[in-house]
Design an enzyme around this catalytic site. Structure first.
Site, PDB file in Angstrom:
ATOM      1  N   HIS A   1       2.591   4.165  -4.750  1.00 19.95           N
ATOM      2  CA  HIS A   1       1.862   4.173  -6.021  1.00 19.95           C
ATOM      3  C   HIS A   1       2.816   3.872  -7.161  1.00 19.95           C
ATOM      4  O   HIS A   1       3.945   4.359  -7.215  1.00 19.95           O
ATOM      5  CB  HIS A   1       1.081   5.471  -6.212  1.00 19.95           C
TER       6      HIS A   1
ATOM      7  N   ASP B   1       8.892   9.924  -9.081  1.00 15.66           N
ATOM      8  CA  ASP B   1       7.486   9.946  -8.665  1.00 15.66           C
ATOM      9  C   ASP B   1       6.669   9.002  -9.532  1.00 15.66           C
ATOM     10  O   ASP B   1       6.169   9.396 -10.575  1.00 15.66           O
ATOM     11  CB  ASP B   1       6.950  11.378  -8.777  1.00 15.66           C
TER      12      ASP B   1
ATOM     13  N   GLU C   1      -3.041   6.754  -8.606  1.00  8.86           N
ATOM     14  CA  GLU C   1      -2.793   7.715  -7.526  1.00  8.86           C
ATOM     15  C   GLU C   1      -2.715   9.131  -8.074  1.00  8.86           C
ATOM     16  O   GLU C   1      -3.189  10.084  -7.440  1.00  8.86           O
ATOM     17  CB  GLU C   1      -1.501   7.359  -6.794  1.00  8.86           C
ATOM     18  N   GLU C   2      -2.103   9.259  -9.250  1.00  5.45           N
ATOM     19  CA  GLU C   2      -1.877  10.582  -9.813  1.00  5.45           C
ATOM     20  C   GLU C   2      -3.172  11.293 -10.196  1.00  5.45           C
ATOM     21  O   GLU C   2      -3.168  12.489 -10.470  1.00  5.45           O
ATOM     22  CB  GLU C   2      -0.960  10.484 -11.040  1.00  5.45           C
TER      23      GLU C   2
ATOM     24  N   ASP D   1       6.289   7.615  -1.032  1.00  2.00           N
ATOM     25  CA  ASP D   1       5.955   8.355  -2.243  1.00  2.00           C
ATOM     26  C   ASP D   1       7.031   9.401  -2.481  1.00  2.00           C
ATOM     27  O   ASP D   1       7.108  10.390  -1.758  1.00  2.00           O
ATOM     28  CB  ASP D   1       4.590   9.019  -2.063  1.00  2.00           C
TER      29      ASP D   1
ATOM     30  N   HIS E   1       6.582  15.760 -12.168  1.00  2.00           N
ATOM     31  CA  HIS E   1       5.467  15.666 -13.120  1.00  2.00           C
ATOM     32  C   HIS E   1       5.845  16.120 -14.525  1.00  2.00           C
ATOM     33  O   HIS E   1       4.980  16.578 -15.280  1.00  2.00           O
ATOM     34  CB  HIS E   1       4.251  16.459 -12.611  1.00  2.00           C
TER      35      HIS E   1
END
Length: 518
Positions: free
Chosen positions: A282, A294, A326-327, A355, A455
């Site tokens: 992603h 990420d 994707e998130e 990923d 994140h």
């Protein structure tokens, strides 16, 4: 002129790249190029250069590369341009998705029985598709289990409307992770008159990603709840459950149910179109940061492999994918798989997913295609075990330790597994805590997250482990080139041979993009 620091960085990456001396477990025909030799054309420093570009894109676009933002569009333009120049047929697959972001940072403050400010992204985190609002109200626990059951995923807190019998309208509902989705909990709370929702982790101790005491993140799955909804650690939830607790909860969010974004699909000029080998990652970040580990890391490894792969006339067709949204719940890959015909699905003989391949406190995780640990999620579709074995042979060849990681359906392999397509890939860890045993095996620091910037705004170029990036980039290249020339593909030699496995269900990621159930 390059700085000394930059020279030192490249030297470190180059040294790590020297580890990449892969072994090949599938033998091509004698007339084909040697995949082992081809795989060594893909190097860690080249992948790192793509990460530097992703960082520059984020810096120029408000610090994010999330789908639905200018930063993601610029990332798509960069990747697609590189692929076209390398000779690929590139398709930008547009799809609509429900966009979400925090406009200003959420806050959670206790005002009674004593004042306390909770730390955003440490003690609590806004859930994706939370509504906006500011409410000061009493916290009312709804069927919570303190202390928790010794068995994870058993709490039914907030899962039934009857749980809210006696709930006082206007209060903030405090619920616990468990057997139903966050959306169900929030909807039941709204129906009972709650003005805010706090969902805390379930509380069971565990190792790594199985620790249910850590900060709970996740998504409601759709923008249908118009009150603030946040997740917290177990410790925060336990504290808020105390009688007489009043808090102020404030969220300021934006949701757009009809935002458009794109997947990137790149098809090689070579190979049998009835035998497709796919590799993907992603491309999007979360809205809060640039997403360099990420998942700039996986995207960079796949991109660099693709740029080298189209130079060679492969036996099988190569298809590279860079997924959007994707998130927000695997939306790009789900859209892609859902729109394939049965014939097109049958042509895809395997899917490789990458990923987070450069976590700073990494482990070398290989998706457990055969469920050899007999724990957690079951095996992938038939042939996934062969993919796992190929990756294992690579890590043995480069003399690096490795471990299995479950197929839980929490990354973009999920839709492929559900379609019965063999899958595999690599994962170096997200918000889970590294165990002492893992620290002894892989190095790094026990008791600390695999990626403590997961994140967050600090997921920058400084958040990447160069050795992990180089070793895993070599693994991506090795698997891609092996399967590009292999006559014995995991999904079978003829269309329609893919068979579903028993595992891979669920929506609960290795990292908490979806977080829908439990």
């Amino acid at each position: 002129m390059r700085s000394r620091a930059h020279k030192g960085l490249l030297a470190a990456v180059t040294a790590a790249s020297a580890l990449v001396l892969p072994v090949i477990s599938a033998t091509p025909a004698s007339a084909d190029p040697d995949p082992k030799v081809l795989s060594q054309t893909v190097k860690g420093p080249a992948a790192k250069r793509h990460l530097l570009k992703f960082q520059q894109i984020a810096d120029a676009n408000g610090g994010t590369r999330a789908s639905g933002t200018a930063g993601y569009d610029a990332s798509v333009a960069y990747v697609a341009d590189r692929l076209r120049k390398a000779g690929y047929a590139v398709t930008l697959q547009e799809f609509e998705f429900p966009f979400f972001r925090e406009i200003t940072k959420s806050t959670l403050n206790r005002v009674a029985p004593s004042a306390k400010s909770y730390v955003r992204n440490t003690d609590f985190r806004v859930m994706t598709y939370s509504g906006s609002g500011s409410v000061t109200a009493a916290v009312q626990a709804v069927d919570v289990m303190i202390p928790p059951s010794p068995t994870p995923n058993t709490s039914t807190s907030g899962c039934e409307a009857s749980d809210f019998a006696g709930f006082t309208a206007g209060n903030i509902a405090l619920m616990q992770r468990g057997t139903c989705s966050f959306l169900v909990k929030a909807q039941n709370a709204v129906a009972a008159g709650a003005k805010g929702v706090i969902i805390f982790n379930e509380g069971q101790a565990g190792e790594g990603a199985n620790d249910r005491r850590v900060l709970l993140g996740g998504t409601l799955g759709e923008p249908t709840v118009n009150i603030p909804v946040v997740g917290t650690t177990y410790a925060t939830g336990e504290e808020l459950a105390a009688a007489g607790t009043t808090v102020t909860l404030t969220t300021d969010t934006e949701s757009d149910p009809h935002r458009k974004t794109h997947n990137i699909l790149a098809e090689s000029r070579w190979g049998d179109p009835s035998k497709v080998v796919m590799a993907g990652a992603h491309l999007d970040s979360v809205t809060e940061g640039p997403g360099i580990n990420d998942n700039g890391s996986g995207s960079a490894g796949v991109l660099e492999t693709a740029l080298k792969a189209n130079r060679f006339p492969t036996v099988n067709k190569l298809r590279f994918a860079f997924w959007g949204a994707e998130e927000l719940g695997l939306l790009g890959s789900e859209h892609y798989v859902a729109n394939l015909s049965a014939e097109e699905k049958a042509k895809i003989k395997l899917y490789l997913n990458f990923d987070m391949i450069a976590s700073p406190n990494y482990v070398f995780g290989i998706y457990d295609g055969d469920d050899s640990d007999a724990e957690g999620a079951g095996p992938g579709p038939e042939g996934s075990d062969k993919i796992e074995k190929l990756f294992e042979s690579y890590f043995k060849a480069v003399r690096q330790p490795y471990t299995g990681t479950d197929f839980t359906g929490r990354s973009d392999y999920g839709p492929f597994i559900e379609a019965g397509i063999p899958a595999g890939g690599l994962f170096t860890g997200a918000e889970g805590i590294k165990t002492a045993e893992e620290a002894q095996k892989f190095g790094g620091e026990a008791g600390v997250a695999y990626d403590k910037c997961y994140h967050l705004e600090c997921d920058t170029i400084a958040n990447v482990n160069d050795k992990a990036l180089a070793v895993n980039t070599g693994a991506i290249a090795t698997a891609t080139f092996v399967y590009a020339y292999s006559r014995d593909l995991p999904g079978g030699g003829t269309p329609g041979s893919n068979q579903p496995g028993t595992g891979g269900g669920g929506h609960d990621h290795e990292h908490d993009h979806v977080g829908v159930p439990m």
